[in-house]
Design a protein around this motif. Structure first.
Motif, short mmCIF file in Angstrom:
data_model
loop_
_atom_site.label_atom_id
_atom_site.label_comp_id
_atom_site.label_asym_id
_atom_site.label_seq_id
_atom_site.Cartn_x
_atom_site.Cartn_y
_atom_site.Cartn_z
N GLU A 94 0.83 -1.21 0.00
CA GLU A 94 0.00 0.00 0.00
C GLU A 94 0.86 1.26 0.00
O GLU A 94 0.59 2.22 -0.73
N ILE A 95 1.90 1.26 0.83
CA ILE A 95 2.78 2.43 0.91
C ILE A 95 3.49 2.63 -0.42
O ILE A 95 3.58 3.75 -0.93
N ARG A 99 3.16 5.86 -3.03
CA ARG A 99 4.30 6.63 -3.54
C ARG A 99 4.21 6.78 -5.06
O ARG A 99 4.46 7.86 -5.59
N VAL A 100 3.88 5.69 -5.72
CA VAL A 100 3.76 5.73 -7.18
C VAL A 100 2.62 6.66 -7.58
O VAL A 100 2.78 7.49 -8.47
N ASP A 101 1.47 6.53 -6.89
CA ASP A 101 0.33 7.41 -7.17
C ASP A 101 0.70 8.87 -6.96
O ASP A 101 0.37 9.73 -7.77
N SER A 102 1.39 9.14 -5.87
CA SER A 102 1.79 10.51 -5.56
C SER A 102 2.76 11.05 -6.60
O SER A 102 2.63 12.19 -7.07
N ALA A 103 3.71 10.23 -7.01
CA ALA A 103 4.68 10.64 -8.02
C ALA A 103 3.98 10.90 -9.36
O ALA A 103 4.30 11.85 -10.06
N LYS A 105 0.82 11.77 -9.80
CA LYS A 105 0.02 12.99 -9.70
C LYS A 105 0.89 14.25 -9.76
O LYS A 105 0.46 15.29 -10.22
N ASN A 106 2.12 14.11 -9.28
CA ASN A 106 3.04 15.26 -9.29
C ASN A 106 3.88 15.33 -10.55
O ASN A 106 4.78 16.15 -10.64
N GLY A 107 3.61 14.43 -11.51
CA GLY A 107 4.31 14.47 -12.78
C GLY A 107 5.71 13.91 -12.75
O GLY A 107 6.48 14.13 -13.68
N ALA A 108 6.06 13.18 -11.71
CA ALA A 108 7.41 12.64 -11.60
C ALA A 108 7.57 11.29 -12.28
O ALA A 108 8.66 10.82 -12.46
N ALA A 109 6.48 10.64 -12.62
CA ALA A 109 6.60 9.31 -13.22
C ALA A 109 6.41 9.35 -14.72
O ALA A 109 5.89 10.22 -15.30
#
Length: 109
Positions: A94-95, A99-103, A105-109
């Motif tokens: 989950e964690i 992190r992947v979801d957050s990245a 959403k922030n355009g980092a992935a």
């Protein structure tokens, strides 16, 4: 790898040893032993690692071990140890997913 804060004050708010290891030394040792035994069972002679392809139904497995808590499995390991391992696996995944979801959403992935 854990995504720990770099700020010293915030790092002090994550007392890994005194807030986890010191609270649950026997439980953590039992989970670590289970990890070792599982590696020996599924990958004899290979270094310790979590083979994430072996099982993905952590919630269902945890539920079955929860029902049988307080007893030993056929291999002599406590069902509650296996429940704890599955709960930690679910939390870790989950964690990592957050992190992947957050990245993303922030355009980092």
């Amino acid at each position: 790898m854990a995504d720990l804060p770099t700020d010293a004050a915030k790092r002090k708010q994550i007392p890994i040893t005194t807030g986890c290891f010191d609270y649950f030394p026997d439980a953590l040792a039992a989970v670590a032993e289970l990890s070792y035994l599982a590696t020996q069972q599924h990958h004899p002679g290979k270094p310790m690692h979590w083979d994430r392809s072996k099982s993905r139904d952590h919630a269902d497995c945890a539920g079955r071990h929860l029902i049988q808590r307080g007893t030993l499995d056929t291999d002599g390991i406590r069902h509650t140890t296996k429940l704890a391992w599955r709960a930690l696996a679910m939390l870790q995944l989950e964690i990592e997913a957050s992190r992947v979801d957050s990245a993303t959403k922030n355009g980092a992935a």
